[in-house]
Design a protein around this motif. Structure first.
Motif, PDB file in Angstrom:
ATOM      1  N   ARG A   7     -95.794 -81.753   4.711  1.00  0.00           N
ATOM      2  CA  ARG A   7     -95.307 -81.295   6.020  1.00  0.00           C
ATOM      3  C   ARG A   7     -96.379 -81.481   7.090  1.00  0.00           C
ATOM      4  NH1 ARG A   7     -91.969 -75.760   4.546  1.00  0.00           N
ATOM      5  NH2 ARG A   7     -92.641 -75.187   6.667  1.00  0.00           N
ATOM      6  N   ALA A  44     -92.129 -66.848  17.858  1.00  0.00           N
ATOM      7  CA  ALA A  44     -91.508 -67.971  17.151  1.00  0.00           C
ATOM      8  C   ALA A  44     -92.147 -68.242  15.793  1.00  0.00           C
ATOM      9  CB  ALA A  44     -91.574 -69.221  18.033  1.00  0.00           C
ATOM     10  N   THR A  73     -96.225 -71.102  -1.135  1.00  0.00           N
ATOM     11  CA  THR A  73     -96.914 -69.814  -1.106  1.00  0.00           C
ATOM     12  C   THR A  73     -97.468 -69.535   0.291  1.00  0.00           C
ATOM     13  OG1 THR A  73     -98.943 -70.933  -1.808  1.00  0.00           O
ATOM     14  CG2 THR A  73     -97.574 -69.905  -3.522  1.00  0.00           C
ATOM     15  N   ASN A  94     -88.645 -73.334   7.063  1.00  0.00           N
ATOM     16  CA  ASN A  94     -89.574 -72.480   6.338  1.00  0.00           C
ATOM     17  C   ASN A  94     -88.968 -71.861   5.084  1.00  0.00           C
ATOM     18  OD1 ASN A  94     -92.305 -71.941   6.493  1.00  0.00           O
ATOM     19  ND2 ASN A  94     -91.955 -69.826   7.100  1.00  0.00           N
ATOM     20  N   GLU A 124     -96.214 -75.886  12.788  1.00  0.00           N
ATOM     21  CA  GLU A 124     -94.908 -76.494  13.084  1.00  0.00           C
ATOM     22  C   GLU A 124     -94.193 -75.729  14.199  1.00  0.00           C
ATOM     23  OE1 GLU A 124     -93.614 -78.246   8.677  1.00  0.00           O
ATOM     24  OE2 GLU A 124     -93.257 -76.146   9.160  1.00  0.00           O
ATOM     25  N   ALA A 125     -94.226 -74.418  14.090  1.00  0.00           N
ATOM     26  CA  ALA A 125     -93.530 -73.600  15.094  1.00  0.00           C
ATOM     27  C   ALA A 125     -94.173 -73.765  16.466  1.00  0.00           C
ATOM     28  CB  ALA A 125     -93.537 -72.130  14.676  1.00  0.00           C
ATOM     29  N   SER A 133     -96.798 -73.952   8.578  1.00  0.00           N
ATOM     30  CA  SER A 133     -95.531 -73.553   9.204  1.00  0.00           C
ATOM     31  C   SER A 133     -95.777 -72.932  10.576  1.00  0.00           C
ATOM     32  CB  SER A 133     -94.740 -72.602   8.301  1.00  0.00           C
ATOM     33  OG  SER A 133     -95.471 -71.440   7.999  1.00  0.00           O
ATOM     34  N   GLU A 134     -96.896 -72.251  10.730  1.00  0.00           N
ATOM     35  CA  GLU A 134     -97.241 -71.730  12.057  1.00  0.00           C
ATOM     36  C   GLU A 134     -97.488 -72.893  13.025  1.00  0.00           C
ATOM     37  OE1 GLU A 134     -99.744 -67.944  12.520  1.00  0.00           O
ATOM     38  OE2 GLU A 134    -101.220 -69.501  12.981  1.00  0.00           O
ATOM     39  N   LYS A 145     -98.575 -65.957  18.068  1.00  0.00           N
ATOM     40  CA  LYS A 145     -97.457 -66.687  17.469  1.00  0.00           C
ATOM     41  C   LYS A 145     -96.356 -66.976  18.499  1.00  0.00           C
ATOM     42  CE  LYS A 145     -98.202 -65.094  12.677  1.00  0.00           C
ATOM     43  NZ  LYS A 145     -97.852 -66.240  11.841  1.00  0.00           N
ATOM     44  N   MET A 165     -96.803 -78.621   1.301  1.00  0.00           N
ATOM     45  CA  MET A 165     -97.269 -78.280   2.645  1.00  0.00           C
ATOM     46  C   MET A 165     -98.141 -79.397   3.222  1.00  0.00           C
ATOM     47  SD  MET A 165     -95.510 -75.643   2.751  1.00  0.00           S
ATOM     48  CE  MET A 165     -95.852 -75.276   4.459  1.00  0.00           C
ATOM     49  N   MET A 170     -94.410 -67.072   9.653  1.00  0.00           N
ATOM     50  CA  MET A 170     -94.705 -68.459   9.262  1.00  0.00           C
ATOM     51  C   MET A 170     -96.024 -68.494   8.481  1.00  0.00           C
ATOM     52  SD  MET A 170     -92.219 -70.336  10.243  1.00  0.00           S
ATOM     53  CE  MET A 170     -90.732 -69.916  11.159  1.00  0.00           C
ATOM     54  N   SER A 171     -95.941 -68.029   7.254  1.00  0.00           N
ATOM     55  CA  SER A 171     -97.136 -67.893   6.412  1.00  0.00           C
ATOM     56  C   SER A 171     -97.312 -69.036   5.428  1.00  0.00           C
ATOM     57  CB  SER A 171     -97.079 -66.562   5.649  1.00  0.00           C
ATOM     58  OG  SER A 171     -97.118 -65.463   6.554  1.00  0.00           O
ATOM     59  N   LEU A 172     -96.331 -69.937   5.331  1.00  0.00           N
ATOM     60  CA  LEU A 172     -96.439 -71.022   4.346  1.00  0.00           C
ATOM     61  C   LEU A 172     -97.428 -72.072   4.832  1.00  0.00           C
ATOM     62  CD1 LEU A 172     -92.717 -71.685   3.368  1.00  0.00           C
ATOM     63  CD2 LEU A 172     -94.363 -70.191   2.254  1.00  0.00           C
ATOM     64  N   GLN A 231    -103.125 -71.017  11.576  1.00  0.00           N
ATOM     65  CA  GLN A 231    -103.741 -70.712  10.291  1.00  0.00           C
ATOM     66  C   GLN A 231    -102.939 -71.263   9.112  1.00  0.00           C
ATOM     67  OE1 GLN A 231    -106.693 -70.003  10.299  1.00  0.00           O
ATOM     68  NE2 GLN A 231    -107.272 -68.072   9.400  1.00  0.00           N
TER      69      GLN A 231
END
Lengths: 371, 371
Positions: free
Chosen positions: B103, B365, A18, A4, B79-80, B76-77, B54, B100, B369-371, B73
Motif C-alpha cells: 500500500r 479522517a 496489524t 482500512n 493514505e487518509a 493508513s494514516e 488526523k 502495508m 488508521m492504525s494499520l 505514523q
C-alpha cells in the motif's frame, strides 16, 4: 473506511494486518453458551451489555442463546444496536442532554427502549420528549448500591422517584437498576461477595418499600462478569447485565471464582501485533500502542509467545522484553488487552477466526458512539 | 455515521452534544502561526506530525503557514492524509507488514512518500514493492538517539544501511530520522537539553560519516513540541516534526520552556463533558470516561470551572470533585485532555469554534488508521 479493512475471509490469521482485534470464535461461542446456560438454570434473564462488543453480529449470537435484549451505555450506542437488529434496549445510564433525550424518545418508536434516572427533573424532560415523539420510554430508577457513581439513594428517595415516574402518562416505571461496578474487579471472591451482599440488601429493602406502595419492579437489574453468580443467587435480581464475559480481558483474568479458580470464561479477544523493529538483543518493538489498546487497567499480557512480556506503550508502539530473542522482525503475536471495552472502542473491525483461518469480519458498528 | 454528528454550525458551544472534542480556532491559529514563524526565522523546514490531529482541515492550515509536508505514523494514516490533500508525506516509522508495504508503494504514485528503516531486510522488501508498483519510495535511516525505541545504532551501522538504500534503483536515500520521543516530556528544560544535546551529537557524527562516504542527508529530521528549539538551534536538523503544539495537552502544560515558563503554545483542544448525575454534595458524575479521553499520561484538568477537579474515569463516566457544589445536572464543562494524540483517535469529529459559537465541523479522517 474501505481502504482500512484488515483481513479477508479465508486468509491465515497470522497474515492479518496489524494492529488488529481478533476474536477466537470457538472461545466466544463457549463463553456465550456458558452464561446463557447459567442464566437459564438459575431462572434469571440475560440482557448482555453491548458496551463491551458494540457489534450487532455478536449481539445476534447472544440473542440466539436467549438474551432478552441488550444494555447500552449511551443513546448513540443504542441507536447503532437497534439499527443492527436489537428490538429491546436498556440504556443503563442517565441521559440528560436535551438533544439526546429527543433521540432516545425517537428511538422508542423503533424498539422497546428503557433508560435509567436518578433525578426528578430528568423525569420531567423524558416525559416531555416522549409526549412530543408520541412514544413511551420505560424507566428504571438507578440506585447507588455502593459504587459511588450514578444513582439515587436506595430506600425512600428511590421510592419517591419511582412514584414520580409511575405518575407520568408517557413513561412507564419498569423497576430498578442496581449495579455495583467497582465490585466486579475485586479479585477475592469473599471480599467481592461482601460488597455484593450489601448491594443486594439495599436493593431488597427498596423493592420491599416499593411493594408496600403498590409499585412492582418488573426488572431488578445489575450484575457483571465478576459478580453475576451472586446476584443470580439472590432470588431478587432477575436480569443480569454482564458484558466482558464474552471476551475476558487481562484484568478479569485476575478475578477469582468461588473456588479460588478463574471465572468460567476464556480469553476470546486478542490484539494481534507485529514486530516492527528488532535492533537490540533482549528487546523488540511492536506496532500495538495507546491507539490500539487501553492501558487504564494495566498492560496487556502476551498470549502465545512464552518468555516475552509487553512492558510499555507509546502512541503507536509497544515495548517487548524478549530475553531469549525469539522475536524476529515481522513476527506476529497476540496480546490479551488489559481492558476490553475501551480497547474495542478504538477499532472498526473484529476479525473472527476459527483455528488459524479468518472466517468473518464484523464491523464494530457502535465504535465511538459515546454521545 | 450520519446520526452521530455532535453539533451544527452556528449553535452555541455549550449546547454541543457530549462527550465531544472542541477546538478553539483562535488558539489553534495562534499555535500554528507561532511555530511557523519560529521555523521561518530559524531557517528550518516544518513537517508537522498528523498523528496528533488526523485532520486534513488542520493540515491545510499548516500548509497555508508554510509546512513542507506531513509526518504520519502509519500507512493508513498517510493514505487518509493524502486523500485529504497532502502531497508530501513521511511515515516516520518502520513499515514491515508486506501488505502495508504494498500500500505504501502504491501511495507513492499519488504523492511524495518517505519512510523510515532500521533493518536491511526491510530495505529489500521496500525495494521489491517499489519496483512492482512502478513507484519510488524515499527512505530515511532511523537512528536511535536515546529514545530506546525503533532505530539502528548511529554511526557505522547507520552508514552501512544508508549505503544499502542508496544502492537500490527503486529507492532514494533521503537522510536521517533522529527523534527522541521520551525527551519531549522531560519537564525541566536543562535536563531535556542534555538529552537532546546527546541526540544532536550522535546525529552529527552520523551525518559526518555519511558525508565522508559521499552520502548527503537532504533531510535531518526530528524534534517535537517539547524540544524543537534545541534541534532548531543545532544547525544540523533541518526538519521539525512537532505535532502536539497545535493542541497542547495537560501533560505538555507541565513541560517548561528555556526561561522556566510555559511552552509558547496555548490549550486549543478541549473535551466538552456534561454532568449527568448529581446526587451527593461535594461530588458529581460527568459523561467523559475512558472511551472519550486517554488517561495514560494522567487525568484531564478542568479548564473553565474553578474548584472542580476530575478525579477518576470509568468507561463512560468521569468522577468530579465539586466541593462548592457548583455543578448542576446538565451543566457542561471543558476538560484539557491528559494526552491529546490517543484522545483525538477516539473521536470522529472536531467541533471548531470561535468565541462561543460553532464555526466548523472537521472530520477526524485518519481516526483509527492504525494499520
Amino acid at each position: 473506511m474501505a481502504f482500512n479493512i484488515p483481513a479477508e475471509v479465508g486468509m491465515p490469521v497470522a497474515e492479518v494486518d496489524t494492529p488488529c482485534l481478533l476474536v477466537d470464535m470457538d472461545a466466544l461461542d463457549r463463553n456465550i453458551a456458558a452464561l446463557a446456560d447459567f442464566a437459564r438454570s438459575h431462572d434469571v434473564r440475560l440482557r448482555p451489555h453491548a458496551k463491551s462488543h458494540k457489534s450487532p453480529d455478536i449481539a445476534a449470537r447472544q440473542f440466539d442463546h436467549g438474551a432478552v435484549g441488550l444494555c447500552c451505555q449511551t443513546v448513540s450506542e443504542a441507536e447503532a444496536m437497534v439499527a443492527g437488529g436489537a428490538r429491546d434496549v436498556l440504556v443503563s445510564n442517565e441521559v440528560v442532554a436535551p438533544r439526546m433525550i429527543g433521540r432516545l424518545a425517537a428511538l422508542a418508536l423503533k424498539a422497546r427502549v428503557l433508560v435509567c434516572v436518578d433525578d426528578a427533573s430528568n423525569v420531567t424532560v423524558l416525559e416531555e420528549a416522549s409526549a412530543a415523539a408520541g412514544s413511551r420510554i420505560e424507566v428504571l430508577v438507578e440506585i447507588d448500591v455502593g459504587a459511588g457513581r450514578c444513582g439515587i439513594a436506595p430506600g425512600d428517595p428511590a421510592c419517591e422517584l419511582a412514584h414520580r415516574i409511575a405518575d407520568s402518562s408517557h413513561l412507564r416505571f419498569a423497576g430498578l437498576q442496581a449495579y455495583h461496578g467497582p465490585a466486579q474487579h475485586i479479585q477475592d471472591h469473599t471480599a467481592r461477595g461482601a460488597a455484593i451482599d450489601n448491594a443486594i440488601a439495599l436493593t431488597r429493602d427498596t423493592v420491599d418499600r416499593l411493594a408496600i406502595h403498590g409499585l412492582h419492579c418488573e426488572i431488578v437489574a445489575g450484575a457483571g462478569t465478576g459478580s453475576f453468580d451472586l446476584e443470580a443467587a439472590s432470588g431478587l435480581y432477575n436480569e443480569l447485565q454482564c458484558g466482558s464475559y464474552i471476551f475476558m480481558d487481562a484484568d478479569y483474568a485476575g478475578v477469582r471464582g468461588v473456588d479460588g479458580g478463574a471465572l468460567p470464561f476464556e480469553h476470546s479477544l486478542f490484539l494481534q501485533t507485529r514486530v516492527i523493529s528488532k535492533t537490540r538483543s533482549g528487546r523488540a518493538v511492536c506496532d500495538a500502542g495507546l491507539k490500539s489498546h487501553s492501558v487504564d487497567s494495566g498492560l496487556p499480557t502476551v498470549f502465545d509467545c512464552d518468555g516475552v512480556r509487553y512492558t510499555g506503550a507509546s502512541d503507536e508502539h509497544g515495548q517487548l522484553d524478549d530475553p531469549q530473542d525469539r522475536l524476529a522482525l515481522g513476527k506476529t503475536l497476540r496480546l490479551v488487552p488489559g481492558h476490553c471495552d475501551p480497547t474495542v472502542n478504538m477499532h472498526d473491525w473484529l476479525v473472527a477466526y476459527r483455528k488459524d483461518r479468518v472466517v468473518a469480519l464484523w464491523p464494530i458498528a457502535a465504535r465511538g458512539m459515546s454521545l
